[in-house]
Write an enzyme that holds these catalytic residues in place. Structure first.
Site, PDB file in Angstrom:
ATOM      1  CG  ASP A  63      -0.043   2.195  -5.762  1.00 20.29           C
ATOM      2  OD1 ASP A  63      -1.189   1.772  -5.993  1.00 20.29           O
ATOM      3  OD2 ASP A  63       0.679   1.746  -4.845  1.00 20.29           O
TER       4      ASP A  63
ATOM      5  N   GLY B 275       0.862  -1.186   0.000  1.00 18.67           N
ATOM      6  CA  GLY B 275       0.000   0.000   0.000  1.00 18.67           C
ATOM      7  C   GLY B 275       0.896   1.233   0.000  1.00 18.67           C
TER       8      GLY B 275
HETATM    9  O1  MRU Z   1       0.463  -4.086  -4.611  1.00 17.73           O
HETATM   10  P1  MRU Z   1      -0.121  -3.324  -3.459  1.00 17.73           P
HETATM   11  O2  MRU Z   1      -0.987  -4.141  -2.581  1.00 17.73           O
HETATM   12  O3  MRU Z   1       0.926  -2.540  -2.715  1.00 17.73           O
HETATM   13  O4  MRU Z   1      -1.070  -2.249  -4.169  1.00 17.73           O
HETATM   14  C1  MRU Z   1      -1.762  -1.336  -3.366  1.00 17.73           C
HETATM   15  C2  MRU Z   1      -2.693  -0.485  -4.130  1.00 17.73           C
HETATM   16  O5  MRU Z   1      -2.752  -0.507  -5.341  1.00 17.73           O
HETATM   17  C3  MRU Z   1      -3.504   0.495  -3.335  1.00 17.73           C
HETATM   18  O6  MRU Z   1      -4.759   0.699  -3.927  1.00 17.73           O
HETATM   19  C4  MRU Z   1      -2.751   1.829  -3.292  1.00 17.73           C
HETATM   20  O7  MRU Z   1      -1.468   1.654  -2.798  1.00 17.73           O
HETATM   21  C5  MRU Z   1      -3.449   2.831  -2.494  1.00 17.73           C
HETATM   22  S1  MRU Z   1      -3.256   2.494  -0.783  1.00 17.73           S
HETATM   23  C6  MRU Z   1      -3.868   3.697   0.163  1.00 17.73           C
END
Ligand code: MRU
Length: 340
Positions: free
Chosen positions: A234, A45
């Site tokens: 992200d 995240g």
């Molecule tokens: O691969 P991840 O689980 O790190 O991806 C996370 C996401 O895509 C979330 O939607 C994003 O980081 C927003 S978190 C507040």
């Protein structure tokens, strides 16, 4: 509840790969262990990755045996390079590492002073994220009506941040205001952050949630079952929003069905010096697609496994952040980097 904490020279968090079936505390003591946890999504995240990078540097400082500041600074530069090589897409990780390193490079004083400075900046980054999410939640809740059904993708909750969540922060704030909302969570293939983490968080908080597979989004929207979409991000660039793979599909479907598509993200996720073509989309290993529960389920063929996609801003109804809400008329300013 904090997702990440510093306790006596150790970073304490939860191993998110084990949730929701097991809650396993993860104690991270070295930069290499932090890098391993990030690469393997034990912590994940965008905003949480920022805090992880910052606390990773605090671990490097804390563990250092350097006898002078320049020696310690060299160790910190190495640690920053290790942390920045873990995952390429979420800008928060780079933003946090650079913020701590900029402070460290400008420091004048002794080794103990530099250790205190690095730890202090990491703690500040964590505290600021927690605060930003609460304020963002209030800002976003104003866009949610009583009895709305809100669809969210991936996990942009407490577990993806230091505390409270971005997209789930908006949902939590609306719920706390007494709005009787319901949530539709997509499972989020291939690593199931929606099914495992979002569903877990909402259930724990007593917020009604219905789980669907990713390929049901068109169906639920066509049946009029979704009033709003709220997702996290992200990296927000001049012309688009990078978020978990599948977000772009949800946004296009929302546009087709006239459903508002909101993004909730703190300023640490904005990267307005770049365009979508500059974003490095993380490509993950094929086994995440071909295997299920450790067992191969797919035929042995070539696999594509991009972890993120980019949604063009024309599909975004508003971006909720800690200082307010940007609407499409504000997006034009992103190119000149003026509103952030
Ligand atoms: O691969 P991840 O689980 O790190 O991806 C996370 C996401 O895509 C979330 O939607 C994003 O980081 C927003 S978190 C507040």
């Amino acid at each position: 509840m904090r997702t990440i904490e510093w306790q006596d020279g150790t970073v304490v968090t939860v191993d998110q790969t084990k949730l929701p079936l097991e809650t396993v505390t993860l104690k991270i003591r070295t930069v290499d262990a932090m890098a391993e946890a990030i690469k393997n999504l034990r912590v994940r995240g965008a905003p949480l990755l920022g805090a992880c990078a910052a606390f990773g540097l605090a671990l490097a400082a804390c563990n250092s045996r350097a006898s002078c500041v320049s020696e310690m600074l060299a160790e910190l530069e190495d640690a920053a390079a290790i942390l920045k090589s873990t995952r390429p897409t979420a800008v928060n990780l780079f933003w946090a590492a650079d913020r701590v390193m900029d402070k460290a490079r400008d420091f004048f004083g002794d080794v103990e002073g530099l250790k205190a400075l690095v730890f202090g900046e990491a703690q500040k980054i964590a505290d600021e994220d927690a605060e930003a999410n609460r304020v963002m939640g209030e800002n976003g809740a104003a866009l949610i009506n009583d009895c709305d059904v809100v669809l969210t993708h991936c996990n942009a909750g407490e577990l993806a941040t230091v505390e409270y969540g971005t997209a789930l922060g908006v949902i939590r704030a609306a719920w706390k205001q007494g709005k009787k909302i319901r949530v539709i969570a997509t499972e989020t293939r291939p690593l199931l952050q929606g099914a495992r983490l979002t569903a877990y968080e909402l259930k724990r908080d007593g917020i009604p949630v219905t789980l669907i597979t990713d390929n049901m989004v068109g169906y639920v929207m066509s049946k009029g079952l979704v009033d709003k979409v709220v997702v996290g991000a992200d990296r927000i660039v001049q012309d688009g929003v990078a978020n978990k793979i599948g977000t772009f599909t949800v946004a296009v479907l929302a546009h087709e069905h006239g459903v508002p598509f909101y993004v909730a993200a703190p300023k640490s996720t904005f990267d307005l010096t770049r365009k979508s073509t500059d974003i490095i989309i993380e490509q993950r290993k094929p086994e995440e697609v071909t295997h299920y529960g450790g067992k191969q389920v797919a035929a042995e063929v070539e696999v594509l496994n991009p972890a993120f996609d980019v949604t063009p801003l024309k599909y975004v109804s508003a971006i909720i952040h800690e200082n307010g809400v940007y609407y499409p008329q504000d997006f034009a300013k992103f190119k000149s980097n003026s509103p952030v």
